[in-house]
Write an enzyme that holds these catalytic residues in place. Sequence first.
Site, PDB file in Angstrom:
ATOM      1  N   LYS A  67      -2.979   2.582   1.828  1.00  0.00           N
ATOM      2  CA  LYS A  67      -4.407   2.161   2.207  1.00  0.00           C
ATOM      3  C   LYS A  67      -4.231   1.451   3.402  1.00  0.00           C
ATOM      4  O   LYS A  67      -3.402   0.866   3.991  1.00  0.00           O
ATOM      5  CB  LYS A  67      -4.722   0.840   1.145  1.00  0.00           C
ATOM      6  CG  LYS A  67      -5.184   1.345  -0.026  1.00  0.00           C
ATOM      7  CD  LYS A  67      -5.555   0.196  -1.028  1.00  0.00           C
ATOM      8  CE  LYS A  67      -5.667   0.808  -2.460  1.00  0.00           C
ATOM      9  NZ  LYS A  67      -5.769  -0.249  -3.550  1.00  0.00           N
TER      10      LYS A  67
ATOM     11  N   MET B 182       2.455  -7.121  -8.218  1.00  0.00           N
ATOM     12  CA  MET B 182       0.817  -7.006  -7.821  1.00  0.00           C
ATOM     13  C   MET B 182       0.104  -8.064  -8.648  1.00  0.00           C
ATOM     14  O   MET B 182      -0.898  -7.721  -9.300  1.00  0.00           O
ATOM     15  CB  MET B 182       0.653  -5.515  -8.241  1.00  0.00           C
ATOM     16  CG  MET B 182       1.354  -4.464  -7.465  1.00  0.00           C
ATOM     17  SD  MET B 182       1.126  -2.960  -8.279  1.00  0.00           S
ATOM     18  CE  MET B 182       2.321  -2.899  -9.616  1.00  0.00           C
TER      19      MET B 182
ATOM     20  N   ASP C 187       4.217   5.246   2.329  1.00  0.00           N
ATOM     21  CA  ASP C 187       3.159   4.423   1.942  1.00  0.00           C
ATOM     22  C   ASP C 187       3.026   3.003   2.770  1.00  0.00           C
ATOM     23  O   ASP C 187       3.781   2.861   3.543  1.00  0.00           O
ATOM     24  CB  ASP C 187       3.790   3.821   0.425  1.00  0.00           C
ATOM     25  CG  ASP C 187       3.598   4.890  -0.507  1.00  0.00           C
ATOM     26  OD1 ASP C 187       2.660   5.810  -0.544  1.00  0.00           O
ATOM     27  OD2 ASP C 187       4.133   4.739  -1.574  1.00  0.00           O
TER      28      ASP C 187
HETATM   29  C1  LIG Z   1       2.896  -0.534  -6.077  1.00  0.00           C
HETATM   30  S1  LIG Z   1       4.015  -2.166  -6.025  1.00  0.00           S
HETATM   31  C2  LIG Z   1       5.527  -1.223  -5.601  1.00  0.00           C
HETATM   32  C3  LIG Z   1       6.900  -1.693  -6.049  1.00  0.00           C
HETATM   33  C4  LIG Z   1       7.961  -1.421  -5.520  1.00  0.00           C
HETATM   34  N1  LIG Z   1       8.299   0.411  -5.786  1.00  0.00           N
HETATM   35  C5  LIG Z   1       9.512  -1.837  -5.658  1.00  0.00           C
HETATM   36  O1  LIG Z   1      10.360  -1.512  -6.411  1.00  0.00           O
HETATM   37  O2  LIG Z   1       9.499  -3.014  -5.242  1.00  0.00           O
HETATM   38  C6  LIG Z   1       3.525  -3.093  -4.957  1.00  0.00           C
HETATM   39  C7  LIG Z   1       4.028  -4.693  -5.160  1.00  0.00           C
HETATM   40  O3  LIG Z   1       5.570  -4.822  -5.154  1.00  0.00           O
HETATM   41  C8  LIG Z   1       5.652  -6.078  -4.713  1.00  0.00           C
HETATM   42  N2  LIG Z   1       6.384  -6.011  -3.458  1.00  0.00           N
HETATM   43  C9  LIG Z   1       6.740  -5.114  -2.973  1.00  0.00           C
HETATM   44  N3  LIG Z   1       7.381  -5.204  -1.576  1.00  0.00           N
HETATM   45  C10 LIG Z   1       7.470  -6.560  -1.502  1.00  0.00           C
HETATM   46  C11 LIG Z   1       8.003  -7.588  -0.905  1.00  0.00           C
HETATM   47  N4  LIG Z   1       8.597  -7.390   0.256  1.00  0.00           N
HETATM   48  N5  LIG Z   1       7.843  -8.883  -1.054  1.00  0.00           N
HETATM   49  C12 LIG Z   1       7.105  -9.318  -2.167  1.00  0.00           C
HETATM   50  N6  LIG Z   1       6.529  -8.576  -2.826  1.00  0.00           N
HETATM   51  C13 LIG Z   1       6.855  -7.392  -2.814  1.00  0.00           C
HETATM   52  C14 LIG Z   1       4.397  -6.779  -4.594  1.00  0.00           C
HETATM   53  O4  LIG Z   1       4.070  -7.451  -5.658  1.00  0.00           O
HETATM   54  C15 LIG Z   1       3.545  -5.638  -4.233  1.00  0.00           C
HETATM   55  O5  LIG Z   1       2.110  -5.978  -4.769  1.00  0.00           O
END
Ligand SMILES: C[S@@+](CC[C@H](N)C(=O)[O-])C[C@H]1O[C@@H](n2cnc3c(N)ncnc32)[C@H](O)[C@@H]1O
Length: 270
Positions: A76, A193, A54
């Site tokens: 995306k 998100m 992803d």
């Molecule tokens: C589709 S969700 C996936 C979450 C992921 N499975 C997790 O456990 O962190 C995507 C969201 O996770 C958060 N996210 C993921 N990685 C991040 C990072 N390195 N820093 C800040 N937010 C993050 C953001 O809010 C982003 O929009």
Amino acid sequence: MTSFDETRYFSPLAPGASALPPKVSLVGAGPGDPDLLTVKALRLLQQAQLVVYDKLVSREVLALVPAQADRIYVGKQSGLHTLRQEEIIALLVRLARSGRSVVRLKGGDPYVFGRGGEEAQALAAAGIAFEVVPGITSAQGMAAATGIPLTHRDHATQVTLVTGHLRDEAGERGLELDWSCLARPHQTLVVYMGVATLPHVCAQLERHGLAADTPAAVVENATLPTQRTVTGTLRTLPTLARAHAIRAPALIVIGGVVALHAELAAQMLR
Ligand SMILES: C[S@@+](CC[C@H](N)C(=O)[O-])C[C@H]1O[C@@H](n2cnc3c(N)ncnc32)[C@H](O)[C@@H]1O
């Protein structure tokens, strides 16, 4: 358009097709810093022959996959068609049925806002063996990397992870969260998100009784060298986030624990 060669991946003679029964490993890549991978995730990545990944999988983590392994990007990307979730699931099933073992690599933890549950359900329904390797979810990575503990006896006895993502185009009213519950004090709220809906989230929490001066932060690219943290209050955070041009991926943290950032961050090793 996605850019992978069907014949290459689905031929019975495809590189990586093996006599062993195929399996799909749903692997959590953590929030970005490759040092935060689990030992099991690292081992699977180093042995991988085919990785389906992803957008949120960091370059540093992907670099651990052997150069000769096949990589299929399903996230995306501007200008390119995005695979819908059903198409990703169909792809995983077809790859496994064609004899490939697949590492399905997802940012953070597969079972935290990662649609890992949907993919696991589809694999189970298709009779395909799978395993799930947990990853550090971005809220945990962010907490450690910023000096914002998720719980603290003086500030928060519970932590709640919610999505700020609108499931459809229904507008902000489509964000159906239990605002009265989320607005209770002595808890930490982490919104995934939520960059686009930040003003709405803060306004709703205030409307449902959370004090306007409750500490709040937004953390972009948590755990990566590009990490940025902006702190303020429930009232000021939307303006501050806009002023700093905060972009996804970012987490919003609301609650008393955010006040600890100033005290802890200065002495933290990065
Ligand atoms: C589709 S969700 C996936 C979450 C992921 N499975 C997790 O456990 O962190 C995507 C969201 O996770 C958060 N996210 C993921 N990685 C991040 C990072 N390195 N820093 C800040 N937010 C993050 C953001 O809010 C982003 O929009």
